[in-house]
Design a protein around this motif. Structure first.
Motif, mmCIF file in Angstrom:
data_model
loop_
_atom_site.group_PDB
_atom_site.id
_atom_site.type_symbol
_atom_site.label_atom_id
_atom_site.label_comp_id
_atom_site.label_asym_id
_atom_site.label_seq_id
_atom_site.Cartn_x
_atom_site.Cartn_y
_atom_site.Cartn_z
ATOM 1 N N UNK A 48 -15.560 -1.057 -4.834
ATOM 2 C CA UNK A 48 -16.623 -0.440 -5.633
ATOM 3 C C UNK A 48 -16.106 0.738 -6.423
ATOM 4 N N UNK A 49 -15.235 1.540 -5.826
ATOM 5 C CA UNK A 49 -14.719 2.709 -6.552
ATOM 6 C C UNK A 49 -13.758 2.289 -7.660
ATOM 7 N N UNK A 50 -13.082 1.160 -7.483
ATOM 8 C CA UNK A 50 -12.187 0.668 -8.534
ATOM 9 C C UNK A 50 -12.991 0.119 -9.714
ATOM 10 N N UNK A 51 -14.164 -0.441 -9.445
ATOM 11 C CA UNK A 51 -14.999 -1.009 -10.511
ATOM 12 C C UNK A 51 -15.623 0.083 -11.375
ATOM 13 N N UNK B 199 0.823 -1.212 0.000
ATOM 14 C CA UNK B 199 0.000 0.000 0.000
ATOM 15 C C UNK B 199 0.857 1.263 0.000
ATOM 16 N N UNK B 200 2.005 1.213 0.632
ATOM 17 C CA UNK B 200 2.858 2.407 0.689
ATOM 18 C C UNK B 200 3.609 2.653 -0.622
ATOM 19 N N UNK B 201 3.864 1.603 -1.387
ATOM 20 C CA UNK B 201 4.614 1.751 -2.634
ATOM 21 C C UNK B 201 3.725 1.935 -3.857
ATOM 22 N N UNK B 202 2.433 1.763 -3.700
ATOM 23 C CA UNK B 202 1.529 1.864 -4.842
ATOM 24 C C UNK B 202 1.278 3.317 -5.203
ATOM 25 N N UNK B 203 1.154 3.561 -6.487
ATOM 26 C CA UNK B 203 0.880 4.901 -6.982
ATOM 27 C C UNK B 203 -0.620 5.110 -7.169
ATOM 28 N N UNK B 204 -1.315 4.066 -7.621
ATOM 29 C CA UNK B 204 -2.760 4.138 -7.867
ATOM 30 C C UNK B 204 -3.511 4.207 -6.532
ATOM 31 N N UNK B 205 -4.375 5.211 -6.334
ATOM 32 C CA UNK B 205 -5.090 5.340 -5.050
ATOM 33 C C UNK B 205 -6.027 4.174 -4.761
ATOM 34 N N UNK B 206 -6.606 3.569 -5.796
ATOM 35 C CA UNK B 206 -7.522 2.447 -5.561
ATOM 36 C C UNK B 206 -6.757 1.231 -5.050
ATOM 37 N N UNK B 207 -5.620 0.942 -5.646
ATOM 38 C CA UNK B 207 -4.809 -0.192 -5.191
ATOM 39 C C UNK B 207 -4.233 0.098 -3.817
ATOM 40 N N UNK B 208 -3.872 1.346 -3.571
ATOM 41 C CA UNK B 208 -3.368 1.733 -2.251
ATOM 42 C C UNK B 208 -4.438 1.525 -1.186
ATOM 43 N N UNK B 209 -5.673 1.913 -1.494
ATOM 44 C CA UNK B 209 -6.768 1.731 -0.538
ATOM 45 C C UNK B 209 -7.096 0.275 -0.305
ATOM 46 N N UNK B 210 -7.091 -0.531 -1.375
ATOM 47 C CA UNK B 210 -7.350 -1.968 -1.214
ATOM 48 C C UNK B 210 -6.264 -2.640 -0.380
ATOM 49 N N UNK B 211 -5.025 -2.275 -0.614
ATOM 50 C CA UNK B 211 -3.933 -2.864 0.162
ATOM 51 C C UNK B 211 -3.973 -2.417 1.618
#
Length: 99
Positions: A95-98, A27-39
């Motif tokens: 849901x927000x990623x979908x 989550x800390x290394x992800x750039x995409x906010x959706x992937x960061x939130x999921x992690x």
């Protein structure tokens, strides 16, 4: 019987600890906010599981003093809240990623 329960609890503790560290780094290394939130949501879920397993180890595997039971109950409540918050956040970000 008791020893097998100890092995299962300690194995669960190690697995949830590893998952917590893995998802935290992800989550800390992800750039995409959706992937960061999921992690981050998965980190909360695994940390909640880790706290509940710690509470179970604390309450059932050692001699029962009242302070030990109170600290175990506090860990259990905190772990349940982390699991609840992680599931809620996971639903929101999935849901927000979908969309």
């Amino acid at each position: 019987m008791v020893q097998s329960i100890q092995y299962v609890l300690y194995a669960g503790l190690i697995i949830t600890c590893i998952c917590s560290v893995f998802f935290s780094f992800k989550s800390r290394r992800s750039v995409d906010p959706a992937i960061r939130g999921l992690s981050a949501a998965k980190t909360n879920i695994s940390m909640g599981g880790m706290l509940i397993i710690l509470a179970l180890i604390q309450m059932f595997m050692f001699s029962g003093s009242s302070l030990r039971v109170v600290i175990g109950a506090l860990f259990m409540v905190l772990g349940a809240f982390n699991i609840f918050a992680g599931i809620r956040n996971y639903g929101y970000f999935s849901r927000s990623k979908a969309e």
